[in-house]
Every structure is written in structure tokens, then in C-alpha cells.
Design a protein around this motif. Sequence first.
Motif, PDB file in Angstrom:
ATOM      1  N   LYS A  19       0.842  -1.195   0.000  1.00 35.15           N
ATOM      2  CA  LYS A  19       0.000   0.000   0.000  1.00 35.15           C
ATOM      3  C   LYS A  19       0.876   1.243   0.000  1.00 35.15           C
ATOM      4  N   ALA A  20       0.439   2.263  -0.734  1.00 34.41           N
ATOM      5  CA  ALA A  20       1.143   3.553  -0.744  1.00 34.41           C
ATOM      6  C   ALA A  20       0.120   4.673  -0.618  1.00 34.41           C
ATOM      7  N   LEU A  21       0.415   5.598   0.291  1.00 36.18           N
ATOM      8  CA  LEU A  21      -0.427   6.783   0.467  1.00 36.18           C
ATOM      9  C   LEU A  21       0.395   8.006   0.093  1.00 36.18           C
ATOM     10  N   PHE A  22      -0.189   8.891  -0.679  1.00 40.46           N
ATOM     11  CA  PHE A  22       0.455  10.137  -1.069  1.00 40.46           C
ATOM     12  C   PHE A  22      -0.278  11.262  -0.347  1.00 40.46           C
ATOM     13  N   LEU A  23       0.473  12.008   0.456  1.00 36.80           N
ATOM     14  CA  LEU A  23      -0.103  13.097   1.236  1.00 36.80           C
ATOM     15  C   LEU A  23       0.574  14.400   0.843  1.00 36.80           C
ATOM     16  N   VAL A  24      -0.147  15.498   0.997  1.00 34.38           N
ATOM     17  CA  VAL A  24       0.402  16.821   0.715  1.00 34.38           C
ATOM     18  C   VAL A  24       0.255  17.671   1.967  1.00 34.38           C
ATOM     19  N   ASN A  25       1.247  18.507   2.211  1.00 33.87           N
ATOM     20  CA  ASN A  25       1.183  19.425   3.341  1.00 33.87           C
ATOM     21  C   ASN A  25       0.374  20.652   2.916  1.00 33.87           C
ATOM     22  N   SER A  26      -0.843  20.763   3.431  1.00 35.15           N
ATOM     23  CA  SER A  26      -1.666  21.927   3.114  1.00 35.15           C
ATOM     24  C   SER A  26      -1.474  23.022   4.166  1.00 35.15           C
ATOM     25  N   GLY A  27      -0.571  22.767   5.106  1.00 32.05           N
ATOM     26  CA  GLY A  27      -0.238  23.759   6.124  1.00 32.05           C
ATOM     27  C   GLY A  27       1.085  24.439   5.796  1.00 32.05           C
ATOM     28  N   THR A  28       1.812  24.792   6.846  1.00 26.56           N
ATOM     29  CA  THR A  28       3.099  25.471   6.699  1.00 26.56           C
ATOM     30  C   THR A  28       4.194  24.590   7.294  1.00 26.56           C
ATOM     31  N   PRO A  29       5.470  24.950   7.111  1.00 28.15           N
ATOM     32  CA  PRO A  29       6.538  24.166   7.747  1.00 28.15           C
ATOM     33  C   PRO A  29       6.414  24.165   9.280  1.00 28.15           C
ATOM     34  N   ASP A  30       5.929  25.268   9.862  1.00 25.67           N
ATOM     35  CA  ASP A  30       5.782  25.351  11.306  1.00 25.67           C
ATOM     36  C   ASP A  30       4.524  24.661  11.828  1.00 25.67           C
ATOM     37  N   LYS A  31       3.514  24.597  10.990  1.00 21.21           N
ATOM     38  CA  LYS A  31       2.256  23.973  11.378  1.00 21.21           C
ATOM     39  C   LYS A  31       1.734  23.112  10.222  1.00 21.21           C
ATOM     40  N   PRO A  32       2.352  21.927  10.057  1.00 18.63           N
ATOM     41  CA  PRO A  32       1.953  21.066   8.940  1.00 18.63           C
ATOM     42  C   PRO A  32       0.530  20.526   9.111  1.00 18.63           C
ATOM     43  N   ALA A  33      -0.117  20.319   7.985  1.00 22.08           N
ATOM     44  CA  ALA A  33      -1.458  19.736   7.954  1.00 22.08           C
ATOM     45  C   ALA A  33      -1.508  18.799   6.753  1.00 22.08           C
ATOM     46  N   LEU A  34      -1.315  17.520   7.017  1.00 17.34           N
ATOM     47  CA  LEU A  34      -1.270  16.545   5.920  1.00 17.34           C
ATOM     48  C   LEU A  34      -2.672  16.171   5.470  1.00 17.34           C
ATOM     49  N   ARG A  35      -2.775  15.972   4.160  1.00 13.03           N
ATOM     50  CA  ARG A  35      -4.044  15.567   3.539  1.00 13.03           C
ATOM     51  C   ARG A  35      -3.726  14.519   2.480  1.00 13.03           C
ATOM     52  N   VAL A  36      -4.445  13.386   2.522  1.00 11.41           N
ATOM     53  CA  VAL A  36      -4.253  12.325   1.525  1.00 11.41           C
ATOM     54  C   VAL A  36      -4.857  12.792   0.209  1.00 11.41           C
ATOM     55  N   PHE A  37      -4.061  12.718  -0.866  1.00  9.11           N
ATOM     56  CA  PHE A  37      -4.612  13.083  -2.167  1.00  9.11           C
ATOM     57  C   PHE A  37      -4.579  11.929  -3.154  1.00  9.11           C
ATOM     58  N   SER A  38      -3.860  10.869  -2.835  1.00  6.92           N
ATOM     59  CA  SER A  38      -3.810   9.724  -3.739  1.00  6.92           C
ATOM     60  C   SER A  38      -3.290   8.508  -2.982  1.00  6.92           C
ATOM     61  N   GLY A  39      -3.454   7.375  -3.587  1.00  3.66           N
ATOM     62  CA  GLY A  39      -2.940   6.137  -3.017  1.00  3.66           C
ATOM     63  C   GLY A  39      -3.228   4.983  -3.955  1.00  3.66           C
ATOM     64  N   PHE A  40      -2.517   3.906  -3.749  1.00  5.90           N
ATOM     65  CA  PHE A  40      -2.807   2.701  -4.508  1.00  5.90           C
ATOM     66  C   PHE A  40      -2.327   1.496  -3.731  1.00  5.90           C
TER      67      PHE A  40
END
Length: 149
Positions: A19-40
Motif C-alpha cells: 500500500k502507498a499513500l500520497f499526502l500533501v502538506n496543506s499547512g506550513t513548515p511550522d504547522k503542517p497539515a497533511l491531507r491524503v490526495f492519492s494512493g494505490f
Amino acid sequence: MSGIRLKHKGWVVVADGEKALFLVNSGTPDKPALRVFSGFEQANPKTAVQGEDRPGRLSDGIGGAHRSAVQETDWHRLAKHEFARQIASRLDDSAQAGHFSQIVIVAPALVMGELRKSLSNAVSSRLVAEVAKDLTGHPVPEIEKLLFG
């Protein structure tokens, strides 16, 4: 593990051999906020299910009656290696397209080793951190906490 700083829109890939999950940081370097945008995922049953032949045998020499067993192929492990190469290929395509400027990769040691060998320079040059752990079964908030503290 804390101390990782990931820019806004930086990627985190959390993978194991299936399994692989691709996440993007929609926050900042000081306050990261990860969100899954893809996976397979890839089905990868245990070796016993994938290959049920007995190990082969080789003759030890000319005219010799002695024969040695050949180790059985570990199909499960080979599938993990192939999956890691698929992840690396997807990352390379995304790096070439300019989809991310920074990336953190999280994977167990076996998968991480194969990923390292398979990553292109385009991906390696954007690599911020490697974390040799299996976090695929963890919820996103826990992944955030473990990576960014």
C-alpha cells in the motif's frame, strides 16, 4: 523523529510492500497539515499462496549421486520490490512534472532500500527526510504527530 520541516505543498509518501499513500502538506513548515490526495494498493499474498512448487534440486557434479536443494523463490518479497519500483516511477513522473518541491518518504527498511535504489535524481534532489517505519496503518493525524512532533 520530529524536526522535519516540510514546505507548503510538500509531499509525504507512506508506503509498505502493498500500500502507498500520497499526502500533501496543506499547512506550513511550522504547522503542517497533511491531507491524503492519492494512493494505490497491490495484492501481495504470502509466498506459500503464490508459489506451491517444491524447491528445485541441482546435481553436485558429474556422475555424483548427491543433489543439493535450491532455495525456494520468495514471491512475496519480490512483489514488495516491484511495488517499490512502481512507487519510484510514479514519484519520478510527478517530479518531472513539477508537482512537488520537497518530499518525505516513510517506509519499512526493506521497501525503503528498494525505493532508494529506484529513485531518480529528480526525486532524490527533493528528498527532505527518509523514515524507516511502517506507518501505513496509522491515521493521518498520528502520522503528522510522528513526523513533525
